[in-house]
Design a protein around this motif. Structure first.
Motif, PDB file in Angstrom:
ATOM      1  N   PHE A   1      23.146 -48.441 117.631  1.00 13.38           N
ATOM      2  CA  PHE A   1      24.147 -47.708 118.407  1.00 13.38           C
ATOM      3  C   PHE A   1      25.564 -47.984 117.917  1.00 13.38           C
ATOM      4  N   GLY A   2      25.760 -49.171 117.354  1.00  3.50           N
ATOM      5  CA  GLY A   2      27.094 -49.600 116.939  1.00  3.50           C
ATOM      6  C   GLY A   2      27.547 -50.762 117.792  1.00  3.50           C
ATOM      7  N   GLY A   3      28.489 -51.530 117.269  1.00  2.90           N
ATOM      8  CA  GLY A   3      29.027 -52.658 118.021  1.00  2.90           C
ATOM      9  C   GLY A   3      28.030 -53.775 118.251  1.00  2.90           C
ATOM     10  N   GLY A   4      26.995 -53.850 117.399  1.00  7.78           N
ATOM     11  CA  GLY A   4      25.998 -54.909 117.545  1.00  7.78           C
ATOM     12  C   GLY A   4      24.885 -54.592 118.518  1.00  7.78           C
ATOM     13  N   VAL A   5      24.790 -53.321 118.939  1.00  4.71           N
ATOM     14  CA  VAL A   5      23.786 -52.892 119.918  1.00  4.71           C
ATOM     15  C   VAL A   5      22.824 -51.898 119.273  1.00  4.71           C
TER      16      VAL A   5
ATOM     17  N   VAL B   1      26.272 -48.268 129.855  1.00  8.44           N
ATOM     18  CA  VAL B   1      26.469 -49.703 130.106  1.00  8.44           C
ATOM     19  C   VAL B   1      27.025 -50.393 128.869  1.00  8.44           C
ATOM     20  N   VAL B   2      26.518 -50.048 127.684  1.00  6.60           N
ATOM     21  CA  VAL B   2      26.911 -50.794 126.476  1.00  6.60           C
ATOM     22  C   VAL B   2      28.114 -50.212 125.748  1.00  6.60           C
ATOM     23  N   ARG B   3      28.664 -49.143 126.225  1.00 10.75           N
ATOM     24  CA  ARG B   3      29.859 -48.623 125.545  1.00 10.75           C
ATOM     25  C   ARG B   3      31.124 -49.398 125.920  1.00 10.75           C
ATOM     26  N   SER B   4      31.018 -50.254 126.927  1.00 13.16           N
ATOM     27  CA  SER B   4      32.147 -51.099 127.330  1.00 13.16           C
ATOM     28  C   SER B   4      32.141 -52.387 126.515  1.00 13.16           C
ATOM     29  N   ALA B   5      33.203 -52.612 125.746  1.00  9.90           N
ATOM     30  CA  ALA B   5      33.313 -53.838 124.939  1.00  9.90           C
ATOM     31  C   ALA B   5      33.291 -55.071 125.834  1.00  9.90           C
ATOM     32  N   ASP B   6      33.869 -54.967 127.023  1.00  6.38           N
ATOM     33  CA  ASP B   6      33.883 -56.090 127.961  1.00  6.38           C
ATOM     34  C   ASP B   6      32.459 -56.447 128.393  1.00  6.38           C
TER      35      ASP B   6
ATOM     36  N   VAL C   1      29.660 -55.772 126.761  1.00  6.24           N
ATOM     37  CA  VAL C   1      28.949 -56.297 125.590  1.00  6.24           C
ATOM     38  C   VAL C   1      29.326 -57.763 125.361  1.00  6.24           C
ATOM     39  N   ASP C   2      30.613 -58.084 125.492  1.00  4.22           N
ATOM     40  CA  ASP C   2      31.044 -59.485 125.340  1.00  4.22           C
ATOM     41  C   ASP C   2      30.388 -60.384 126.392  1.00  4.22           C
ATOM     42  N   LYS C   3      30.317 -59.892 127.621  1.00  5.34           N
ATOM     43  CA  LYS C   3      29.689 -60.676 128.694  1.00  5.34           C
ATOM     44  C   LYS C   3      28.191 -60.837 128.450  1.00  5.34           C
ATOM     45  N   LEU C   4      27.532 -59.810 127.922  1.00  3.72           N
ATOM     46  CA  LEU C   4      26.107 -59.925 127.593  1.00  3.72           C
ATOM     47  C   LEU C   4      25.896 -61.000 126.527  1.00  3.72           C
ATOM     48  N   ARG C   5      26.787 -61.029 125.554  1.00  4.83           N
ATOM     49  CA  ARG C   5      26.686 -62.045 124.497  1.00  4.83           C
ATOM     50  C   ARG C   5      26.941 -63.452 125.041  1.00  4.83           C
ATOM     51  N   GLY C   6      27.759 -63.563 126.079  1.00  5.21           N
ATOM     52  CA  GLY C   6      28.086 -64.863 126.640  1.00  5.21           C
ATOM     53  C   GLY C   6      27.109 -65.353 127.700  1.00  5.21           C
ATOM     54  N   ALA C   7      26.260 -64.461 128.186  1.00  7.09           N
ATOM     55  CA  ALA C   7      25.299 -64.848 129.228  1.00  7.09           C
ATOM     56  C   ALA C   7      24.295 -65.848 128.656  1.00  7.09           C
ATOM     57  N   ARG C   8      24.046 -66.916 129.380  1.00  7.04           N
ATOM     58  CA  ARG C   8      23.198 -67.990 128.864  1.00  7.04           C
ATOM     59  C   ARG C   8      21.771 -67.975 129.407  1.00  7.04           C
ATOM     60  N   SER C   9      21.479 -67.052 130.321  1.00  7.59           N
ATOM     61  CA  SER C   9      20.135 -66.998 130.895  1.00  7.59           C
ATOM     62  C   SER C   9      19.743 -65.546 131.156  1.00  7.59           C
ATOM     63  N   ARG C  10      18.466 -65.356 131.407  1.00 13.79           N
ATOM     64  CA  ARG C  10      17.968 -64.015 131.747  1.00 13.79           C
ATOM     65  C   ARG C  10      18.668 -63.512 133.003  1.00 13.79           C
ATOM     66  N   ASP C  11      18.782 -64.375 134.001  1.00 14.36           N
ATOM     67  CA  ASP C  11      19.428 -63.967 135.246  1.00 14.36           C
ATOM     68  C   ASP C  11      20.885 -63.580 135.023  1.00 14.36           C
TER      69      ASP C  11
ATOM     70  N   LEU D   1      22.147 -62.372 132.190  1.00 12.97           N
ATOM     71  CA  LEU D   1      22.125 -61.067 131.517  1.00 12.97           C
ATOM     72  C   LEU D   1      21.939 -59.944 132.530  1.00 12.97           C
ATOM     73  N   ILE D   2      20.987 -60.122 133.419  1.00 13.42           N
ATOM     74  CA  ILE D   2      20.702 -59.099 134.430  1.00 13.42           C
ATOM     75  C   ILE D   2      21.914 -58.890 135.329  1.00 13.42           C
ATOM     76  N   ALA D   3      22.576 -59.967 135.720  1.00 19.70           N
ATOM     77  CA  ALA D   3      23.768 -59.847 136.571  1.00 19.70           C
ATOM     78  C   ALA D   3      24.865 -59.048 135.873  1.00 19.70           C
ATOM     79  N   VAL D   4      25.053 -59.287 134.578  1.00 22.82           N
ATOM     80  CA  VAL D   4      26.060 -58.531 133.820  1.00 22.82           C
ATOM     81  C   VAL D   4      25.684 -57.049 133.779  1.00 22.82           C
ATOM     82  N   LEU D   5      24.422 -56.755 133.521  1.00 23.60           N
ATOM     83  CA  LEU D   5      23.964 -55.359 133.456  1.00 23.60           C
ATOM     84  C   LEU D   5      24.160 -54.648 134.795  1.00 23.60           C
ATOM     85  N   MET D   6      23.804 -55.306 135.870  1.00 15.67           N
ATOM     86  CA  MET D   6      23.919 -54.679 137.195  1.00 15.67           C
ATOM     87  C   MET D   6      25.399 -54.498 137.595  1.00 15.67           C
ATOM     88  N   ALA D   7      26.227 -55.478 137.266  1.00 14.23           N
ATOM     89  CA  ALA D   7      27.657 -55.350 137.571  1.00 14.23           C
ATOM     90  C   ALA D   7      28.261 -54.182 136.792  1.00 14.23           C
TER      91      ALA D   7
END
Length: 154
Positions: free
Chosen positions: A58-62, A122-127, A129-139, A141-147
């Protein structure tokens, strides 16, 4: 259509061993096959067939590998963050570390496109994507996606 309508939260993975694109697609087939009760090879064949039309990087590492699977009754998605970025032949040439697998029934035309659009929103936001990369657990990651999805819905 919203991501939470079709994302399999239990199959989301963090720090998935990367290897190369072929190995990644095999891993995704294993994850989805186990969750859906399908032969992983049927899933891998479907997404490889789609990749032949052009990279789903998709671009941007996604990347959003997707395909249609005979016998599947509903749209299914999972997300993995790779341990190390890989060359995915993405449209921007960037290595990929965030991967969303999307599978649909063969007759899901419009719904398949709506699901792809939900993921891409969801992934077109650089912010995000950065938060997804910084998430340290499955939970996390899910919280970032839902937010991110909640922000898009507002």
């Amino acid at each position: 259509m919203r991501l939470c309508d079709f994302l399999d939260f239990d199959s989301v993975r963090v720090s998935v061993p990367s290897g190369n694109k072929r190995q990644l697609l095999q891993t995704l087939g294993q994850i989805a096959g186990q969750r859906l009760g399908f032969e992983p090879s049927a899933i891998v064949d479907s997404i490889v067939e789609r990749e032949r039309l052009g990279s789903t990087g998709f671009g941007g590492g996604v990347a959003i590998p997707h395909g249609k699977v005979e016998g599947l009754q509903t749209i299914y998605a999972t997300m993995v963050r790779l341990a190390e970025p890989i060359d995915y032949k993405a449209i921007d040439g960037a290595k990929v570390d965030l991967v969303f697998l999307l599978l649909s029934p063969p007759d899901a035309g419009a719904h398949h496109l709506k699901a792809l659009a939900a993921v891409s929103r969801v992934v077109r936001s650089a912010d995000t994507v950065d938060k997804l990369r910084g998430a340290r657990s499955r939970d996390a990651l899910i919280a970032v996606l839902m937010a991110a999805e909640e922000r898009d819905a507002a």
